[in-house]
Motif scaffolding. Structure first.
Motif, PDB file in Angstrom:
ATOM      1  N   TYR A 165       5.798   7.427   2.202  1.00  0.00           N
ATOM      2  CA  TYR A 165       4.396   7.283   2.570  1.00  0.00           C
ATOM      3  C   TYR A 165       3.878   5.992   1.951  1.00  0.00           C
ATOM      4  CZ  TYR A 165       4.583  12.271   3.837  1.00  0.00           C
ATOM      5  OH  TYR A 165       4.903  13.492   4.389  1.00  0.00           O
ATOM      6  N   ALA A 166       4.469   4.902   2.377  1.00  0.00           N
ATOM      7  CA  ALA A 166       4.197   3.585   1.810  1.00  0.00           C
ATOM      8  C   ALA A 166       4.659   2.537   2.808  1.00  0.00           C
ATOM      9  CB  ALA A 166       4.937   3.409   0.477  1.00  0.00           C
ATOM     10  N   GLU A 167       4.254   1.311   2.563  1.00  0.00           N
ATOM     11  CA  GLU A 167       4.678   0.243   3.471  1.00  0.00           C
ATOM     12  C   GLU A 167       6.150  -0.110   3.286  1.00  0.00           C
ATOM     13  OE1 GLU A 167       0.901  -2.472   4.475  1.00  0.00           O
ATOM     14  OE2 GLU A 167       1.410  -2.500   2.332  1.00  0.00           O
ATOM     15  N   LEU A 204      -4.942   6.107  -1.473  1.00  0.00           N
ATOM     16  CA  LEU A 204      -4.253   4.912  -0.997  1.00  0.00           C
ATOM     17  C   LEU A 204      -4.397   3.844  -2.064  1.00  0.00           C
ATOM     18  CD1 LEU A 204      -2.703   3.672   1.384  1.00  0.00           C
ATOM     19  CD2 LEU A 204      -4.890   2.800   2.212  1.00  0.00           C
ATOM     20  N   VAL A 216      -0.527   7.842  -2.673  1.00  0.00           N
ATOM     21  CA  VAL A 216      -0.079   8.443  -3.928  1.00  0.00           C
ATOM     22  C   VAL A 216      -0.717   9.816  -4.116  1.00  0.00           C
ATOM     23  CG1 VAL A 216       0.094   8.152  -6.430  1.00  0.00           C
ATOM     24  CG2 VAL A 216       0.143   6.136  -4.930  1.00  0.00           C
ATOM     25  N   LEU A 266      -1.729   4.944   7.198  1.00  0.00           N
ATOM     26  CA  LEU A 266      -1.844   5.206   5.763  1.00  0.00           C
ATOM     27  C   LEU A 266      -3.298   5.353   5.333  1.00  0.00           C
ATOM     28  CD1 LEU A 266       0.802   2.844   4.095  1.00  0.00           C
ATOM     29  CD2 LEU A 266       0.866   5.343   4.218  1.00  0.00           C
ATOM     30  N   VAL A 295       9.928   0.993   0.884  1.00  0.00           N
ATOM     31  CA  VAL A 295      10.600   1.918  -0.023  1.00  0.00           C
ATOM     32  C   VAL A 295      12.008   1.390  -0.271  1.00  0.00           C
ATOM     33  CG1 VAL A 295      11.546   3.413   1.791  1.00  0.00           C
ATOM     34  CG2 VAL A 295      11.048   4.373  -0.473  1.00  0.00           C
ATOM     35  N   GLU A 314      -2.797   0.150  -4.091  1.00  0.00           N
ATOM     36  CA  GLU A 314      -1.996  -1.072  -4.063  1.00  0.00           C
ATOM     37  C   GLU A 314      -1.050  -1.016  -5.255  1.00  0.00           C
ATOM     38  OE1 GLU A 314      -1.394  -4.709  -1.813  1.00  0.00           O
ATOM     39  OE2 GLU A 314      -2.836  -3.084  -1.511  1.00  0.00           O
ATOM     40  N   PRO A 372       3.065   3.233   8.855  1.00  0.00           N
ATOM     41  CA  PRO A 372       2.391   2.384   7.870  1.00  0.00           C
ATOM     42  C   PRO A 372       2.046   0.988   8.357  1.00  0.00           C
ATOM     43  CG  PRO A 372       4.229   3.544   6.864  1.00  0.00           C
ATOM     44  CD  PRO A 372       4.339   3.758   8.335  1.00  0.00           C
ATOM     45  N   ARG A 391       0.849  -1.187   0.000  1.00  0.00           N
ATOM     46  CA  ARG A 391       0.000   0.000   0.000  1.00  0.00           C
ATOM     47  C   ARG A 391       0.891   1.246   0.000  1.00  0.00           C
ATOM     48  NH1 ARG A 391      -3.436  -0.126   5.082  1.00  0.00           N
ATOM     49  NH2 ARG A 391      -1.365  -0.603   5.907  1.00  0.00           N
ATOM     50  N   ALA A 392       0.488   2.222  -0.790  1.00  0.00           N
ATOM     51  CA  ALA A 392       1.225   3.478  -0.859  1.00  0.00           C
ATOM     52  C   ALA A 392       0.237   4.620  -0.996  1.00  0.00           C
ATOM     53  CB  ALA A 392       2.191   3.475  -2.037  1.00  0.00           C
ATOM     54  N   VAL A 404       4.660   9.292  -4.797  1.00  0.00           N
ATOM     55  CA  VAL A 404       4.607   8.919  -3.390  1.00  0.00           C
ATOM     56  C   VAL A 404       5.591   9.827  -2.669  1.00  0.00           C
ATOM     57  CG1 VAL A 404       4.958   7.111  -1.673  1.00  0.00           C
ATOM     58  CG2 VAL A 404       4.016   6.528  -3.919  1.00  0.00           C
TER      59      VAL A 404
END
Length: 338
Positions: free
Chosen positions: A115-117, A26, A17, A313, A119, A28, A336, A14-15, A68
């Motif tokens: 801002y994602a699970e 949010l 965007v 998130l 990176v 996938e 997250p 999940r990010a 992101v």
């Protein structure tokens, strides 16, 4: 990519965007793959930076959708690319600026952010978190390094007075660095009573509202008619630029740190006739980042006073509007995997 254990990482994540200016979704998305020299990071905490809020509104033009965002991150190493010997499970703080042959590359602006699970980021820009730091406190390493970088431009003496225009996260972190350095008088201005309250709580000498106080006169009173030895502008708009210039002593140093409005009005006669030394400060060096981690690990920075909001998130679609409408929130952290 090295994975330990091999079957625990998902194929997607999940990010949050930035799909267009003023809109976050949010989504996938595929799990990123580390290239040689990179590490795959499981994001544990990431601070919401004012520059991202301004990127969301389109005010600065520096965040271009789809993107992101997020660069004030701590994480756990869960995979590595070729040539990386970081152990899986290493807790790290992310230095988000990479120097390349083409210039600076910032996580969350020039490359996918935190801002994602998960990176991906170059391993050379990852710093193991000291054992005394949890992920939330460690997420202050990047903004604190920005503050350290700005303060290092100032020739400080123990009896100096330093004025800071703006009691946002960076302004308050600058104040914390100056207080730890033993500066006698640190004065902060802001129009938010709540933020001025935080400034007082961390120990500044004076916290002043420019709507209620003649700032140059107040600085003259505090310094026996001299004015501030140095000023830090930590907002980036014409009004606070003027405050910083007007509060400085003749021949004083003014550091521009705020990066809000692209163009501001400047009284050139003030700069020229009073021989002010005006410097711009942007980002941080690796040495600044190391200093920031040392300050945090030593318990010298009151991070608990600055965190006013925690979010997931899932809250991202409305979170930025909420933060823009709530100036009393100094720092929001996104976790997250909470």
């Amino acid at each position: 990519m090295t994975r330990t254990p091999p079957d625990t990482l998902p194929s997607t994540m999940r990010a949050l965007v930035l799909t267009r200016i003023g809109e976050l979704q949010l989504r996938e998305v595929p799990l990123p793959e580390p290239q040689p020299g990179d590490a795959l990071l499981k994001v544990r905490a990431v601070g919401v930076c004012g520059s991202d809020l301004h990127g969301y509104t389109g005010r600065t033009g520096r965040r271009v959708p789809p993107l992101v965002m997020g660069h004030e991150a701590t994480a756990e190493v869960v995979g590595v690319g070729e040539g990386v010997d970081l152990p899986i499970g290493t807790r790290v703080a992310v230095h988000p600026i990479v120097q390349t042959a083409r210039g600076r590359r910032l996580m969350g602006m020039d490359a996918p952010g935190a801002y994602a699970e998960y990176v991906v980021w170059p391993a050379r820009n990852l710093y193991p978190l000291p054992e005394t730091l949890d992920f939330e406190a460690g997420a202050f390493a990047e903004p604190l390094a920005v503050a350290v970088h700005a303060v290092n431009f100032i020739p400080l003496g123990p009896e100096d007075t330093v004025f800071i225009a703006g009691a946002g996260p960076i302004g308050l972190l600058c104040a914390s660095v100056l207080l730890h350095a033993g500066v006698q008088q640190v004065v902060v201005s802001d129009t938010s009573a709540a933020r001025l309250g935080v400034a007082r709580a961390i120990g500044v000498h004076a916290a002043l509202n420019p709507a209620e106080t003649d700032l140059p006169a107040a600085l003259q009173d505090l310094t026996g008619g001299r004015g501030a030895d140095a000023c830090i502008e930590a907002v980036g708009v014409s009004a606070t630029v003027a405050q910083a210039l007007d509060c400085a002593k003749d021949g004083g140093t003014v550091v521009w740190l705020g990066n809000n409005a692209r163009v501001v009005e400047v009284d050139m006669q003030t700069v020229v006739t009073r021989e002010l030394r005006v410097l711009g400060s942007y980002g941080m060096s690796h040495e600044d980042f190391r200093q920031a981690l040392e300050l945090l690990a030593g318990g010298h920075i009151p991070t608990a006073e600055l965190v006013h909001r925690r979010a997931r998130l899932e809250e991202g679609a409305t979170l930025f509007d909420e933060l823009l409408a709530s100036p009393e929130v100094v720092k929001c952290l996104i976790t997250p995997h909470r």
